[in-house]
Design an enzyme around this catalytic site. Structure first.
Site, mmCIF file in Angstrom:
data_model
loop_
_atom_site.group_PDB
_atom_site.id
_atom_site.type_symbol
_atom_site.label_atom_id
_atom_site.label_comp_id
_atom_site.label_asym_id
_atom_site.label_seq_id
_atom_site.Cartn_x
_atom_site.Cartn_y
_atom_site.Cartn_z
ATOM 1 N N HIS A 88 -44.939 9.422 -2.877
ATOM 2 C CA HIS A 88 -46.144 9.114 -2.089
ATOM 3 C C HIS A 88 -47.430 9.299 -2.897
ATOM 4 O O HIS A 88 -48.442 9.796 -2.391
ATOM 5 C CB HIS A 88 -46.193 9.961 -0.825
ATOM 6 C CG HIS A 88 -45.140 9.608 0.190
ATOM 7 N ND1 HIS A 88 -44.637 8.331 0.335
ATOM 8 C CD2 HIS A 88 -44.511 10.372 1.123
ATOM 9 C CE1 HIS A 88 -43.737 8.322 1.320
ATOM 10 N NE2 HIS A 88 -43.635 9.531 1.801
ATOM 11 N N HIS A 158 -47.801 6.718 7.608
ATOM 12 C CA HIS A 158 -46.722 7.677 7.798
ATOM 13 C C HIS A 158 -46.792 8.349 9.176
ATOM 14 O O HIS A 158 -46.627 9.576 9.295
ATOM 15 C CB HIS A 158 -46.763 8.739 6.698
ATOM 16 C CG HIS A 158 -45.424 9.287 6.324
ATOM 17 N ND1 HIS A 158 -44.643 10.003 7.205
ATOM 18 C CD2 HIS A 158 -44.722 9.233 5.161
ATOM 19 C CE1 HIS A 158 -43.531 10.381 6.602
ATOM 20 N NE2 HIS A 158 -43.542 9.919 5.346
ATOM 21 N N GLU A 290 -41.835 3.228 8.417
ATOM 22 C CA GLU A 290 -42.863 2.980 7.409
ATOM 23 C C GLU A 290 -42.633 1.637 6.701
ATOM 24 O O GLU A 290 -41.845 1.563 5.757
ATOM 25 C CB GLU A 290 -42.858 4.100 6.378
ATOM 26 C CG GLU A 290 -42.872 5.506 6.947
ATOM 27 C CD GLU A 290 -42.342 6.529 5.954
ATOM 28 O OE1 GLU A 290 -42.825 6.531 4.802
ATOM 29 O OE2 GLU A 290 -41.424 7.278 6.316
#
Length: 323
Positions: A88, A158, A290
């Site tokens: 991420h 998210h 996601e």
């Protein structure tokens, strides 16, 4: 706190920290208004949390193996933050930054973040924007980015949803459907290829109880303590990626996006996650869906590319259509 929308339709509260969704309040199927998105009570809780709750994540959502890749013949080395990989966007990703408010109306808020050249090791200065818009019974999240030098970009949102309410406990009895014929098996979170969903817990082509899939004895599920896998969504362009519903409150949401993949994560928390109510979210208390490019695409040139070059604009659209 930035507020968009008005009852009886969806109302979203957005934070400048991480351009994060703080709350998402909708009128559920039983007529009761509930916040259906997991959140944190304080800034301190958010910064201490390992779960990216409600955040806009980047520069690269999901994982890049070995925290390195080759771009235009040169090696790019990234900051690692998970078992030697980049997750991420690295240890100081977009989820931990203060975004600037560009504009706000009753129905939309737009935030911007400028990520300098070399940020977490990524080349190029990237200007990212996220727009939250409420329209009728739907919420749209539009993600865009531009760069002044070749780089890779893969943004996503998210949010963790619980259609019975953010403090209602497990989503095991929620029902999930995903139009996907293939998924990406992983080894320690890194994809090893693409495989058919037939005969696996990742076959969500028919409505499936979340707990049934997440508690399967399949080796991929057991290794991840639930689902934490990318599914290749059938088709191209803006299309339905998933339908999630719950019999408890008779609430349903369709997720639409234009991305090739959908990461399905059953909140397999391996550390305490502070809740909005001041308690602790437990494993399975929410479901993250996601939309994104496939994980680790810089090492898989046959997959849809994450490379962004000057003059191009990265775009990703996510829609939640409630019923």
């Amino acid at each position: 706190m930035l507020v968009v929308g008005a009852a009886p339709g969806p109302v979203v509260e957005v934070l400048t920290l991480g351009a994060a969704l703080h709350t998402l309040t909708v009128t559920c199927g039983d007529g009761v208004r509930r916040n259906v998105a997991l959140g944190h009570r304080s800034v301190e809780d958010r910064l201490a949390s390992p779960a990216y709750v409600g955040a806009t994540v980047g520069r690269y959502a999901n994982r890049i193996a070995g925290a390195s890749f080759e771009l235009d013949g040169r090696e790019v080395r990234l900051a690692a933050n998970e078992d030697g990989n980049s997750l991420h966007g690295g240890p100081d990703g977009f989820d931990r930054r203060l975004w600037e408010v560009v504009s706000q109306t009753e129905d939309e808020v737009v935030l911007e973040l400028v990520s300098p050249d070399g940020d977490q090791g990524f080349p190029g200065t990237v200007t990212a924007r996220v727009a939250y818009q409420v329209d009728g019974d739907g919420v749209t999240i539009e993600l865009t980015a531009t760069t002044d030098a070749p780089t890779v970009v893969n943004l996503t949102h998210h949010a963790y949803l619980n259609l019975d309410g953010q403090d209602a406990g497990t989503v095991d009895d929620h029902v999930l459907e995903v139009p996907s014929d293939h998924y990406l098996p992983v080894l320690e979170g890194i994809p090893t290829g693409i495989a058919p969903v037939d005969g696996t817990p990742f076959d969500l082509r028919a409505p499936t109880r979340v707990g049934q899939a997440a508690r399967s004895g399949h080796e991929q599920v057991a290794a991840a303590c639930g689902l934490d896998h990318c599914l290749a969504v059938r088709g191209d362009g803006l299309r339905r990626h998933a339908t999630l519903s719950t019999p408890t409150t008779s609430t349903r949401v369709e997720l639409w996006s234009d991305q090739p993949g959908l990461q399905v994560f059953t909140a397999n928390f391996d550390a305490p996650v502070p809740s909005l109510a001041g308690g602790i979210y437990r494993m399975g208390d929410g479901l993250a869906l996601e939309p994104q490019l496939f994980p680790d695409t810089p090492h898989h040139p046959q997959w849809p590319s994450a490379v962004l070059r000057p003059g191009e604009t990265y775009r990703s659209r996510i829609e939640w259509r409630f019923a």
